[in-house]
Structure formats: C-alpha cells, structure tokens
Design an enzyme around this catalytic site. Sequence first.
Site, mmCIF file in Angstrom:
data_model
loop_
_atom_site.group_PDB
_atom_site.id
_atom_site.type_symbol
_atom_site.label_atom_id
_atom_site.label_comp_id
_atom_site.label_asym_id
_atom_site.label_seq_id
_atom_site.Cartn_x
_atom_site.Cartn_y
_atom_site.Cartn_z
ATOM 1 N N ASP A 78 -55.300 -46.275 -31.212
ATOM 2 C CA ASP A 78 -54.067 -45.482 -30.691
ATOM 3 C C ASP A 78 -53.430 -46.217 -29.967
ATOM 4 O O ASP A 78 -52.201 -46.226 -29.629
ATOM 5 C CB ASP A 78 -54.476 -44.194 -30.208
ATOM 6 C CG ASP A 78 -54.420 -42.978 -31.463
ATOM 7 O OD1 ASP A 78 -54.911 -43.618 -32.482
ATOM 8 O OD2 ASP A 78 -54.750 -42.069 -31.176
ATOM 9 N N ASP A 120 -60.140 -42.433 -31.253
ATOM 10 C CA ASP A 120 -59.655 -41.214 -31.409
ATOM 11 C C ASP A 120 -59.695 -40.320 -32.616
ATOM 12 O O ASP A 120 -60.189 -39.270 -32.558
ATOM 13 C CB ASP A 120 -58.294 -41.471 -31.126
ATOM 14 C CG ASP A 120 -58.037 -41.878 -29.644
ATOM 15 O OD1 ASP A 120 -58.782 -42.293 -28.959
ATOM 16 O OD2 ASP A 120 -56.859 -41.519 -29.300
ATOM 17 N N LYS A 121 -59.253 -40.594 -33.913
ATOM 18 C CA LYS A 121 -59.190 -39.922 -35.013
ATOM 19 C C LYS A 121 -60.344 -40.090 -35.798
ATOM 20 O O LYS A 121 -60.935 -39.417 -36.723
ATOM 21 C CB LYS A 121 -57.849 -40.167 -35.598
ATOM 22 C CG LYS A 121 -56.593 -39.978 -35.156
ATOM 23 C CD LYS A 121 -56.453 -38.830 -34.163
ATOM 24 C CE LYS A 121 -55.426 -38.881 -33.223
ATOM 25 N NZ LYS A 121 -55.588 -39.869 -32.119
ATOM 26 N N CYS A 191 -61.579 -46.766 -24.467
ATOM 27 C CA CYS A 191 -60.908 -46.806 -23.188
ATOM 28 C C CYS A 191 -61.841 -46.102 -22.111
ATOM 29 O O CYS A 191 -62.015 -44.954 -22.455
ATOM 30 C CB CYS A 191 -59.390 -46.579 -23.346
ATOM 31 S SG CYS A 191 -58.676 -47.669 -24.422
ATOM 32 N N SER A 468 -51.329 -38.691 -25.512
ATOM 33 C CA SER A 468 -52.510 -39.388 -25.588
ATOM 34 C C SER A 468 -53.540 -38.840 -24.511
ATOM 35 O O SER A 468 -52.959 -37.946 -23.672
ATOM 36 C CB SER A 468 -52.282 -40.805 -24.822
ATOM 37 O OG SER A 468 -53.341 -41.426 -24.623
#
Length: 552
Positions: A78, A120-121, A191, A468
Amino acid sequence: MRSDAVTKGVQRMPHRALFKAMGYTDRELKQPLIGVANAANTVIPGHVHLDRVAEAVEAGVRYAGGTPVSFGVIGVCDGIAMNHEGMKYSLISREVIADSVEIMAKAHAFDGLVFVTNCDKIVPGMLMAAARLNIPAVVVSGGPMLVGMCKGERVDVLSLFGAIPKAVAGEITAEECAALEDAACPGAGSCAGLFTANTMNCLSEALGMAMPGNGTIPAVDAARIRLAKEAGYRVVGLVQEQLLPRSIMTEEAFENAIMLDMAFGGSTNTVLHLAAIANEAEVGWDVAKLNEISARVPHVCSLSPAGEHRMEDLYAAGGVQAILKQLVDAGLLHGDARTVTGGTLADNCARAHVEDAEVIRPMSSPYHTTGGLAILFGNLAPDGAVVKESAVSPEMLKHEGPARIFDSEPDANDAILTRRIEKGDVVVIRYEGPKGGPGMQEMLGPTAAIKGIGMDREVALITDGRFSGATSGASIGHVSPEAMEGGPIALIENGDVIRIDIPERKLDVLLSEEDLRKRRESWKPPAPKIAGGCLGRYAQRVSSASAGAILS
C-alpha cells in the site's frame, strides 16, 4: 482425509505420478497434505523475507508428520501504491487473494492450510479464505519492521509522508530528505506503527487464528522463525482434531477482536476487513456494535500514528497477549473462545504480563476511557462512517466548519500541498468509495499533508474512501452510502456547514431534509472513472463500505 481424493486408490495413479514427478515419495503422499500459501515477493518490504518464514513452516509440518505443498499468493504494497492509480487496486487484491487460495485448496484437495502473510490486504484476504474453505488453518505473519533512527529521532514511513509538504514548501533541504528517506524503513517487515498490517496481524491472535506472538515479534527476531515452525507443527494437529476455522471464528471471537482493536486503537481499515471475514464465516455483523464495545473497553495503548510507541515497544511490553490478559482479568473478553493452539484465549494469555505500564497502561489508568475507534451516524452518513478517535486531538473531537469539496483525491492533495485550505475547513473527498474510486483508495497523502502543514488540529477530512492505518487527526472515512450510490455526501456543496461530534457519534451537514431532497432530484451519477478490466467488474459488484466492501 480430503487429500484421499488425489492420493488414494488405483484411480489416482496419474495423480500420484504427477506428485512423484516433483520428488514426493509414497510415504509423503500417505501423510496430510498441508497447503502453504506463501505471499513472498520482492515488491513488499513486509514480504521480502517470507520465503524463510515459509521454510520454517514447512519444517514444522514435516516434523509433525505432514507433507507441505507450497504455492504463491499476490500482494500489493500500500505504501508503494499510495497516491497514484495503483491504490485503486489494493482493496480488490483482498478478494483476488481469497479466491486464489480457494482455487488452490479445492483443486488440490489440501487437508490443511498455513497462511504465510504480513501486509495490508493479504492478511484479511487469507482470513477470508480460511473462513470460506473451513478446513484446518493457521495464520503466520512475517512480523513488524523495526523503527528507524534519523538524527537521534525515531522515524518510520509515516515520517516521510509528513515531510512531503515541508519539502514542497522548501522548509527542509534535499539532504535532509535523503537522510530521512534512507533511515525510515531499516529492513524487512510490515511498517513499524500500528497501521493496518500490524493491526490485522494482532487481531489474528484475538480471533484465535494465529499463535501467540504473531502480531508483535519483530520480522528480524529469531523468535519469528520459531513461531513459524510451531505453527507448521500445530496445523497437523488441527487436521487430526478437525478443529475448523468456523469453530474458532465465532461471534464471540469477532467481539474479542473488536475489543482488542478498541484497547490498542487499531486501523480504521479493520472495520472493513472484520466485516468481510465475518461474512465469509457466516457470522452476523452490525457496524454499530463497535460503539457498544467501545463504551466498555478503555484505550490502553498509544501506538504510532496516535502516539510515539511502535510495534517493537508493544512486543517488549508483553505484546498482544498482555493486553488480552488485562481484558480477561477485567471480565471483558470471551476467554473461553477456542484458538488454533488447542487451548482457549484465556489459556493462551494466562502467563502473560505487562512489562511496561506506559506502553500498555492498566485498565484503571487508560489513555482514554473509551475504545480507539468510533462509528459516526447522521444525515451525512446514514449507514455510518469510521474515525480513529484515539488519534484525534481533543480540540477536534467536536468541530463545525464549511465544506471544501473535491471529487478526487489528487485534487484535494494538490490543494493541501499548495496551502489553499483554510483553518476550520472540512475537506470532503468524494467519489472515492468502493464503486466510485473504484477500489476505495487509501488516502495517507492528504491526511499526512494536513498534519505536515500543521493544520491537523484545525482542519477535518471526510471521505467515502478510506484512510491508511498510518492516518491520524480528524479523518473520517467509509462514509456510507458513498457518493457514487447517491449518498448524501454526493449532494453537499462548497460552503455547506458540516458538524462533527465524535463523542456523540454524530456526523451531519446542516441542511434540512427538504434541501437534501431537492438536491437529490437534480443529482446524476458521474461516468465511471474506470469501466473496464477487473476494476470495472469490481465496481459493478462491490457492496457498501458499511458491509465490508464485499462482492456479491
């Protein structure tokens, strides 16, 4: 075993021969076949090291008497996809991941699955697949990135987004930018703050689908490899016991995940993802329940982007299990919920304790008395909108100001970076929802830019898109219904006064129902931004954000 369909009997001679062509032995083909869904690639820093994690999983499977069979899974970074057309493809990747795992598991008759994931996904996509397939499964993440250091200060990827408006304005030099850029992301891992990836990896523990430590052990720590081996070992036990994901991901398990989310102030994106996973698990979902749980669960962690602590600090302070132990002791958690360990959630965290009471505060002395997320309702968001309340400054919890309307993220971002936003404004970015985007882009650029120009305590941002997990400030997303569906956000105009009242869970535009009705009569949806390809198909089938942006 399910794998009997491809390994047993005279009619399966061709199947066994094809396995043998890859070096599998008769002994291996008599053991449970464990699919290892490996999302390793050299595009995502959180996934660049996953081959090593997957190898550890495979070792654990073999040690327990199973046969690992690995396959690849796509993933989008992302951060790299942010602020350009690539971000439209992030959310849809969640559905593609779930579908691809289903295809591989069904086509090859796996007895169990281990999901090697991180970002993320990819995490929610794999959890959706686990719930959909309902065969024994364990989630193993690659772990969070360590924090970077620049001129004696701790930095991460969010520091870079915040520096952009200062660089555009010439307030910091090219040399300072380069030094920050080189230091912010020091190595492999998701992150370093409590952004979406790390939130979902932590929630996997609370859901019962991951081993204790999954969410917080740093990517570079040897404990990460040991955990992966244990997960591989454990999945064979799950196959033998036939402990299935839907027996674990119950309504109580989702409530446990929401309670953890509230306690540590996770990403707003979890609202989308938990709804989508619950749908696959055939568990009822009501977004309003988050407010009920928030009223009971205090916010005890202040992690980046809401605070200064990072994931490595949470790990050192006792990790997710220490938070869960506090929730159990307070009588809030469903401690008897089953987990992939074979024990209950209460069993798993029984020995956990808090090592740093500033990182994980006592329930009696929280950062906030209510949870980290809030769902807002009102005439601007009849079906709800979400905000990370724990990351909003006190002076912005209630705000009233004129709307500044933008029909795309790039237009809004440009206005913010060139400082054409006034104090008190409510920036509205619309036609960026699941259908309108299409793809419901994350918007770290505008939120970080508002913070970067020092107006995060004076300007609010509202969108039918999403933010985000690194976003802070009065940033309200997932406004539903979205503009492309004719939601009220499509009807407001520049100068309309918007009233935000987060403590009261309200989001309204100060217009009468008659005013909105008249505007609706003259409203027409704009032409789709993208009509073809996978995004065009997605826009035709995707649900509202309030239902998890799932496909019909």
